[in-house]
Design an enzyme around this catalytic site. Structure first.
Site, short mmCIF file in Angstrom:
data_model
loop_
_atom_site.label_atom_id
_atom_site.label_comp_id
_atom_site.label_asym_id
_atom_site.label_seq_id
_atom_site.Cartn_x
_atom_site.Cartn_y
_atom_site.Cartn_z
N HIS A 127 0.87 -1.19 0.00
CA HIS A 127 0.00 0.00 0.00
C HIS A 127 0.91 1.24 0.00
O HIS A 127 2.02 1.19 0.55
CB HIS A 127 -0.84 -0.04 1.28
CG HIS A 127 -1.92 0.98 1.37
ND1 HIS A 127 -1.67 2.27 1.76
CD2 HIS A 127 -3.25 0.91 1.14
CE1 HIS A 127 -2.82 2.94 1.77
NE2 HIS A 127 -3.79 2.14 1.40
N ASP A 204 2.90 -4.57 7.88
CA ASP A 204 1.67 -3.80 7.78
C ASP A 204 0.50 -4.78 7.88
O ASP A 204 0.21 -5.51 6.93
CB ASP A 204 1.67 -3.05 6.43
CG ASP A 204 0.34 -2.39 6.13
OD1 ASP A 204 -0.58 -2.47 6.97
OD2 ASP A 204 0.20 -1.81 5.03
N GLN A 207 -4.74 -5.17 6.84
CA GLN A 207 -5.76 -6.07 6.29
C GLN A 207 -5.71 -7.45 6.93
O GLN A 207 -6.43 -8.36 6.50
CB GLN A 207 -5.58 -6.20 4.77
CG GLN A 207 -5.74 -4.91 4.01
CD GLN A 207 -7.15 -4.34 4.07
OE1 GLN A 207 -8.11 -5.04 4.40
NE2 GLN A 207 -7.29 -3.06 3.78
N LYS A 230 -10.63 -0.51 10.25
CA LYS A 230 -10.80 -1.71 9.42
C LYS A 230 -11.11 -2.93 10.29
O LYS A 230 -11.44 -4.00 9.79
CB LYS A 230 -9.55 -1.96 8.58
CG LYS A 230 -9.27 -0.84 7.59
CD LYS A 230 -8.02 -1.10 6.80
CE LYS A 230 -7.45 0.16 6.19
NZ LYS A 230 -8.06 0.53 4.93
N CYS A 369 -4.70 2.32 -3.75
CA CYS A 369 -3.44 2.82 -3.16
C CYS A 369 -2.30 1.82 -3.37
O CYS A 369 -1.47 1.61 -2.48
CB CYS A 369 -3.60 3.14 -1.68
SG CYS A 369 -4.71 4.49 -1.38
N1 PMP Z 1 -2.05 -0.71 4.64
C1 PMP Z 1 -3.01 -1.39 4.01
C2 PMP Z 1 -2.72 -2.77 3.54
C3 PMP Z 1 -4.26 -0.81 3.83
O1 PMP Z 1 -5.22 -1.49 3.20
C4 PMP Z 1 -4.48 0.50 4.28
C5 PMP Z 1 -5.81 1.20 4.08
N2 PMP Z 1 -6.41 0.97 2.85
C6 PMP Z 1 -3.45 1.16 4.94
C7 PMP Z 1 -2.25 0.53 5.10
C8 PMP Z 1 -3.61 2.53 5.48
O2 PMP Z 1 -4.49 2.52 6.54
P1 PMP Z 1 -5.00 3.91 7.19
O3 PMP Z 1 -5.53 4.71 6.04
O4 PMP Z 1 -6.07 3.47 8.12
O5 PMP Z 1 -3.84 4.53 7.85
#
Ligand code: PMP
Length: 411
Positions: A127, A204, A207, A230, A369
């Site tokens: 991401h 990270d 998910q 999430k 993203c």
């Molecule tokens: N890492 C992953 C794999 C994500 O899916 C996301 C959110 N789509 C993020 C990081 C970023 O999370 P946040 O916007 O809640 O900081």
């Protein structure tokens, strides 16, 4: 409606007030939990009860409300510690979300340890939030970023991973579960390999925590981040787990109240103990408390039951969507969690998403993203259906029927 295994999706759905609303005249079928999950009543109540009955600033007050609020907030930290299997609450930092947690590591550990001539490893599936903070730092410091490419099914290229480890990276940072593809990476395996190569590991888990039982000690990671919103909790709150010895050696990042031991113009400033050294200013108190309630709720439902339910939804979605002519799936790894990403020949993903919305079906379209991944595969983006505890097999049928109908209209 159906239950998969011992999991009663009807009982789950009854706990989510938003599911009773309609969208464009149809019952809402929400397939965008990877972007943000909905909240069960228990989480909404925990946040509202705190605001109605206990609110005060925390840590500093001697009065009763300050103490009750502090207990609730620190109680949530303990719930989170237990949920992710951290050894101590000193290793559980409240941050704004996964993005904020990664930036914290980049600006503290990263700034301290990554210098010109060094290298670190990322993967093609990351991401943007696990790419850009490192690129910003690399631009300033002059270290190299090595990228692990993917196989056609959306798994990591193991040979390339091994080859990059031979270059002696100081840090390996990768996602547990891909938000764009659903691939579940073997965190334990790659953490052990990275440690053998002398690297620290940041994962990270944005998910992963919503779908899988995560135990940071079992995985062996050095840093692990996830977002509250999430995992059925609020926005604006998340967690950075860090190994205590590393956190202790890291300099603070944001300065201000709470993170200090003492402040003096004459003697300078000393810093607070963990985890407060990294928590400057008044935090998102109600968010932290509600995140604790969300993880407690997940624990009560049973994370393995959730995993099994979402696996059944994913399998069913692949099977039903495969009936649509011209269907192309992106991410067909043997081990997947909660996401089905696809394109249909001759149909723009945005048009498909818009028509599905007319049927009350919420999917996400775009690059999710993960532009480096989309560029590599030479696609503008995908349509992504992502699953949560509350989705049903019947909703998946609605999705597949809706896609088939929309495709007929759009071709
Ligand atoms: N890492 C992953 C794999 C994500 O899916 C996301 C959110 N789509 C993020 C990081 C970023 O999370 P946040 O916007 O809640 O900081």
């Amino acid at each position: 409606m159906t239950s998969t295994g011992h999991f009663s999706v009807d009982a789950i759905r009854a706990q989510f007030p938003i599911l009773s609303r309609e969208v464009n005249g149809h019952p809402l079928a929400y397939f965008d939990s990877a972007a943000s999950a909905h909240k069960p009543q228990a989480v909404i109540d925990a946040q509202a009860r705190y605001l109605a009955e206990k609110h005060s600033n925390i840590h500093r007050g001697v009065h009763s409300l300050a103490q009750e609020a502090t207990e609730a907030y620190e109680g949530a930290r303990e719930i989170i510690r237990g949920h992710i299997g951290a050894a101590s609450t000193q290793e559980v930092l409240f941050v704004g979300g996964a993005t904020d947690g990664i930036n914290l590591v980049a600006q503290t550990w990263g700034r301290q340890h990554l210098q010109q001539g060094d290298c670190m490893v990322l993967t093609r599936m990351e991401h943007h939030s696990n790419i850009v903070p490192w690129q910003m730092l690399a631009e300033e410091k002059g270290f190299r970023i090595l990228v692990v490419e993917l196989n056609a099914d959306g798994t990591l290229d193991e040979d390339m991973f091994q080859a990059h480890l031979l270059q002696g990276p100081k840090l390996v940072a990768f996602m547990h579960v891909s938000n764009a593809l659903g691939t579940v990476n073997d965190v334990k395996h790659w953490t052990a390999k990275s440690h053998e190569a002398g690297a620290k590991v940041l994962v990270d888990g944005a998910q992963a925590v919503p779908h899988l039982q995560v135990n940071v000690q079992d995985l062996g990671v050095d840093f692990y981040v996830f977002s509250g919103h999430k995992t059925y909790g609020p926005t604006g709150i998340g967690v950075l787990y860090g190994r205590q010895s590393l956190l202790e050696d890291m300099p603070p990042w944001r300065g201000g109240g709470e993170m200090i031991g003492s402040v003096s113009f004459e003697q300078g400033t000393t810093y607070n103990e963990l985890p407060y050294k990294f928590e400057a200013g008044t935090p998102h108190i109600s968010g932290g408390i509600a995140l604790g309630a969300a993880l407690q709720w997940m624990g009560q439902v049973g994370v393995s039951a959730l995993t099994a339910h979402e696996h059944a939804l994913t399998q069913h979605a692949h099977a039903r969507l495969a009936e649509v002519q011209g269907m192309r799936f992106y991410g067909t790894a043997p081990c997947k969690a909660g996401v089905v990403s696809f394109l249909v020949d001759g149909v723009h993903p945005y048009d498909l998403g818009t028509l599905l919305d007319q049927l009350g079906i919420a999917v996400r379209t775009g690059h999710h993203c993960a532009e480096p991944l989309m560029d590599k595969w030479n696609i503008p983006g995908t349509v992504r259906a992502s699953f949560g505890a509350y989705n049903t097999l019947q909703e998946v049928d609605r999705l597949a029927d809706g896609v088939a109908r929309a495709v007929t209209m759009l071709r």
